[in-house]
Scaffold this active site. Structure first.
Site, PDB file in Angstrom:
ATOM      1  N   LYS A 128       0.799  -1.229   0.000  1.00 20.65           N
ATOM      2  CA  LYS A 128       0.000   0.000   0.000  1.00 20.65           C
ATOM      3  C   LYS A 128       0.830   1.276   0.000  1.00 20.65           C
ATOM      4  O   LYS A 128       0.324   2.340  -0.336  1.00 20.65           O
ATOM      5  CB  LYS A 128      -0.977  -0.016   1.172  1.00 20.65           C
ATOM      6  N   SER A 172      -2.565 -13.046   4.263  1.00 21.85           N
ATOM      7  CA  SER A 172      -2.953 -12.944   2.844  1.00 21.85           C
ATOM      8  C   SER A 172      -1.849 -13.504   1.939  1.00 21.85           C
ATOM      9  O   SER A 172      -2.129 -14.035   0.864  1.00 21.85           O
ATOM     10  CB  SER A 172      -3.289 -11.501   2.454  1.00 21.85           C
TER      11      SER A 172
END
Ligand code: PMP
Length: 299
Positions: free
Chosen positions: A43, A258
């Protein structure tokens, strides 16, 4: 290099090949180590890109509070970029996300608004309401801002083409906002690289695979374009967690859940493809962010 800032350290992440989790007869599996970004996740790329575009276009003003909905990693990246550039920041996050995320965001001085964990999209509804006040807030809007996929088009996708000389048979990534998959898929398309693009989602909407979205029909990120995806597959929390633990034990890669999800699927793809082929998966963030969760508390 005297005037290098932490923002210059974003991107150009390494690609590492799994050594022990693959077996003879399988394709090679590489992980794109997005955990090597300064705050430890993919991110950083999108936050830097969107904020700098808005600065150039004069849409982001010095008095603005930068805000967004985040399951944690975007919020952490917003806090870091805002603190380098001298902005205030406020993040809306479901209360169910790991406590490490809150602590890191507080370290940057980010304000946190916790929303209910009952609805996996509660933080999105909350920020959309607050962001109507455009005098006070600059709404980063990772779910709807084309800057999200563009950051991956010019960053992650471009880097992968160079790192693998344009040869990637299958690409596996998770879907949160869809930005990473959209950007990489578009970049591969434009380069004429024909890869199978696999999108990984949790198999239920109360999953502990933080950062990934289960498509239950209640919310589709506006930047999502299903036509760019070859297949959408589901992964269970158990398979994702077990694979994350194996990555630490067998490969020395301490990652978040994840990454376990994408690696689990990448191994499946590698089994089907067979020797001589290349599978690339995204390692989204670091294991330290999950020390308080069930991921690493057993044994
Ligand atoms: N892959 C992995 C492993 C991730 O952790 C994430 C983000 N949480 C993504 C891909 C993609 O995120 P997004 O769809 O929001 O770009």
């Amino acid at each position: 290099m005297a005037d290098t800032t932490i923002l210059d350290m974003i991107g150009n992440t390494p690609l590492v090949r799994l050594q022990r989790m693959t077996e003879p007869g399988m394709a090679d599996v590489y992980l794109k180590m997005e955990s090597f970004n300064p705050t430890g996740s993919l991110k950083d790329r999108i936050v830097k890109y969107i904020i700098e575009e808005a600065e150039k276009e004069g849409r982001l003003k010095p008095h603005h509070i930068i805000t967004d909905a985040s399951s944690g990693n975007t919020g952490i990246a917003v806090g870091m970029v805002a603190s380098v550039k001298g902005y205030r920041s406020r993040i809306y996050m479901p209360e169910t996300k790991s406590v490490e995320r809150r602590k890191i965001m507080r370290a940057w001085g980010t304000e946190i608004v916790l929303t209910t964990g009952e609805d996996q999209n509660s933080h999105i509804w909350a920020v959309e309401e607050a962001a109507k006040d455009t005098d006070t807030f600059f709404y980063l809007n990772q779910n709807g801002n084309p800057g999200n996929w563009k950051a991956h088009y010019f960053g992650t996708g471009e880097e992968l083409l160079h790192q693998r000389d344009g040869r990637i048979d299958t690409f596996v990534a998770g879907v949160g906002t869809g930005g990473l998959l959209m950007g990489v898929a578009k970049r591969f398309d434009d380069a004429g690289v024909r890869s199978r693009i696999v999108a990984v989602e949790p198999d239920n909407s109360h999953s502990h695979i933080e950062g990934l979205l289960h498509f239950d029909g209640s919310y589709v990120p506006p930047i999502w374009d299903e036509s760019l995806i070859s297949e959408r597959v589901q992964v269970s929390d158990e398979a994702a967690s077990e694979t994350a633990r194996r990555l630490a034990r067998e490969e020395g890669i301490f990652c978040g859940i994840s990454t376990g999800a994408t690696t689990w699927r990448a191994l499946e793809e590698a089994r089907r493809l067979g020797e001589g082929k290349i599978v690339v998966a995204i390692a989204g963030d670091r294991g330290e962010r999950y020390l308080s969760t069930a991921l690493f508390s057993e044994g």
